[in-house]
Design an enzyme around this catalytic site. Structure first.
Site, mmCIF file in Angstrom:
data_model
loop_
_atom_site.group_PDB
_atom_site.id
_atom_site.type_symbol
_atom_site.label_atom_id
_atom_site.label_comp_id
_atom_site.label_asym_id
_atom_site.label_seq_id
_atom_site.Cartn_x
_atom_site.Cartn_y
_atom_site.Cartn_z
ATOM 1 N N ALA A 1 -9.377 5.653 3.703
ATOM 2 C CA ALA A 1 -9.054 6.590 4.614
ATOM 3 C C ALA A 1 -10.321 7.739 4.831
ATOM 4 C CB ALA A 1 -7.782 7.567 4.273
ATOM 5 N N GLY A 2 -10.344 8.090 5.997
ATOM 6 C CA GLY A 2 -11.312 9.006 6.417
ATOM 7 C C GLY A 2 -12.943 8.716 6.662
ATOM 8 N N ASN B 1 -9.218 2.298 9.204
ATOM 9 C CA ASN B 1 -8.637 1.787 10.618
ATOM 10 C C ASN B 1 -8.910 2.697 11.696
ATOM 11 O OD1 ASN B 1 -4.857 1.722 10.976
ATOM 12 N ND2 ASN B 1 -6.421 1.528 12.536
ATOM 13 N N LYS C 1 0.937 -1.045 -0.144
ATOM 14 C CA LYS C 1 0.182 0.053 -0.103
ATOM 15 C C LYS C 1 0.914 1.280 -0.104
ATOM 16 C CE LYS C 1 -2.822 2.901 2.620
ATOM 17 N NZ LYS C 1 -3.669 3.300 3.538
HETATM 18 C C1 DXP Z 1 -3.935 2.350 8.305
HETATM 19 C C2 DXP Z 1 -3.789 3.100 7.041
HETATM 20 O O1 DXP Z 1 -3.363 2.611 6.119
HETATM 21 C C3 DXP Z 1 -4.103 4.321 7.084
HETATM 22 O O2 DXP Z 1 -3.186 5.212 6.506
HETATM 23 C C4 DXP Z 1 -5.509 4.503 6.069
HETATM 24 O O3 DXP Z 1 -5.388 5.240 5.120
HETATM 25 C C5 DXP Z 1 -6.627 4.437 7.081
HETATM 26 O O4 DXP Z 1 -7.008 5.724 7.159
HETATM 27 P P1 DXP Z 1 -8.304 5.934 8.250
HETATM 28 O O5 DXP Z 1 -7.607 5.738 9.683
HETATM 29 O O6 DXP Z 1 -8.847 7.395 8.243
HETATM 30 O O7 DXP Z 1 -9.434 4.882 8.212
#
Ligand code: DXP
Length: 272
Positions: free
Chosen positions: A198-199, A220, A110
């Site tokens: 993300a987000g 996450n 990733k």
């Molecule tokens: C764990 C990871 O890879 C983060 O960089 C990802 O982009 C998740 O983002 P959030 O924590 O906002 O879900």
């Protein structure tokens, strides 16, 4: 096969394919910030995820803690998607990816090249360059990008067979900041697996991503920082399944004006 017939033959249980690897779960889970390793393990199990993303920096930080963490992930039998979280230059990201390949024994990475501190948005120029270098070197790159179509095209030309546009800034929990951009991306790349990364803050955000026709969601913070991460992991799994089921069911068209949902004919007979 037309779109409707195709949808009718799809099912929410259909696997998604990343670089030739099929996975049934459309939830990819990050492994940072959980209250404890035991809760992390339970949340992973509750989510049904088959892919977890792991930061190499975390692994190399404390050798001993790293070993037990790695053992925990191994025991869960999930696939590892190493990430280059926190890298800010092409060189840093490429070196981190190379170390991750050695440590985790997978060509998957990733790819994050962070370009700005307040939003943690990707440096898309560095991202494309790093993706090209890594793809040439045999990596299978999952790029954390924006919804910019030009950048996305360049990532595909660089060798990426998966695209991961952000929903909102990492850790913000804001959901989908630009549904229009995400929808355009889906329409522009019908054949490429697309993952919102993300987000995402709530299960409804994840369901919305799936309703846009996205193939999966990576998150996450929303699970790790929930009051009850295990329950939240389960909620996300259910929401992603619901969103997937909905898109296959072919949702109704949105209209500007009302349309009576109970059509009436003639006059009521009451009182006659
Ligand atoms: C764990 C990871 O890879 C983060 O960089 C990802 O982009 C998740 O983002 P959030 O924590 O906002 O879900």
């Amino acid at each position: 096969m037309d779109a409707m017939t195709h949808k009718a033959t799809m099912s929410a249980a259909d696997p998604v394919t990343f670089y030739g690897t099929e996975v049934a779960s459309r939830l990819l889970l990050g492994t940072a910030q959980y209250p404890s390793p035991a809760i992390l393990a339970e949340a992973i199990r509750a989510s049904g995820t088959e892919i977890v993303t792991v930061s190499l920096r975390r692994e190399s930080g404390a050798a001993k803690a790293g070993q037990s963490f790695w053992q925990l992930i191994r025991d869960l039998g999930v696939k590892v998607l190493p990430n280059t979280a926190g890298c800010r230059t092409v060189k840093e990201a490429v070196t981190t990816a190379e170390m991750a390949r050695e440590l985790f024994g997978t060509p998957w990475v990733k790819l994050e090249v962070i370009g700005e501190d307040d939003t943690l948005q990707p440096d898309v120029f560095g991202l494309v360059e790093a993706a090209r270098i890594l793809s040439r070197d045999g990596f299978q790159v999952f790029p954390y990008t924006t919804e910019d179509l030009v950048v996305a095209e360049k990532l595909v030309s660089a060798g990426c067979e998966v695209l991961m546009p952000w929903g909102a800034p990492i850790g913000s929990g804001r959901g989908l900041n630009n549904p229009y951009g995400l929808r355009s991306m889906r329409a522009h790349f019908p054949g490429i697996p697309l993952v919102v990364d993300a987000g995402v803050g709530l299960p409804s955000h994840a369901a919305a991503a799936m309703e846009l026709g996205y193939d999966a969601v990576l998150l996450n913070t929303a699970v790790a920082k929930a009051g009850d991460p295990v329950r939240m992991a389960r909620a996300f799994a259910a929401a992603i399944a619901a969103g997937r089921e909905a898109v296959i069911a072919d949702p109704m068209e949105v209209r500007d004006m009302a349309a009576p949902s109970t059509p009436v004919m003639g006059r009521a007979l009451l009182g006659s």
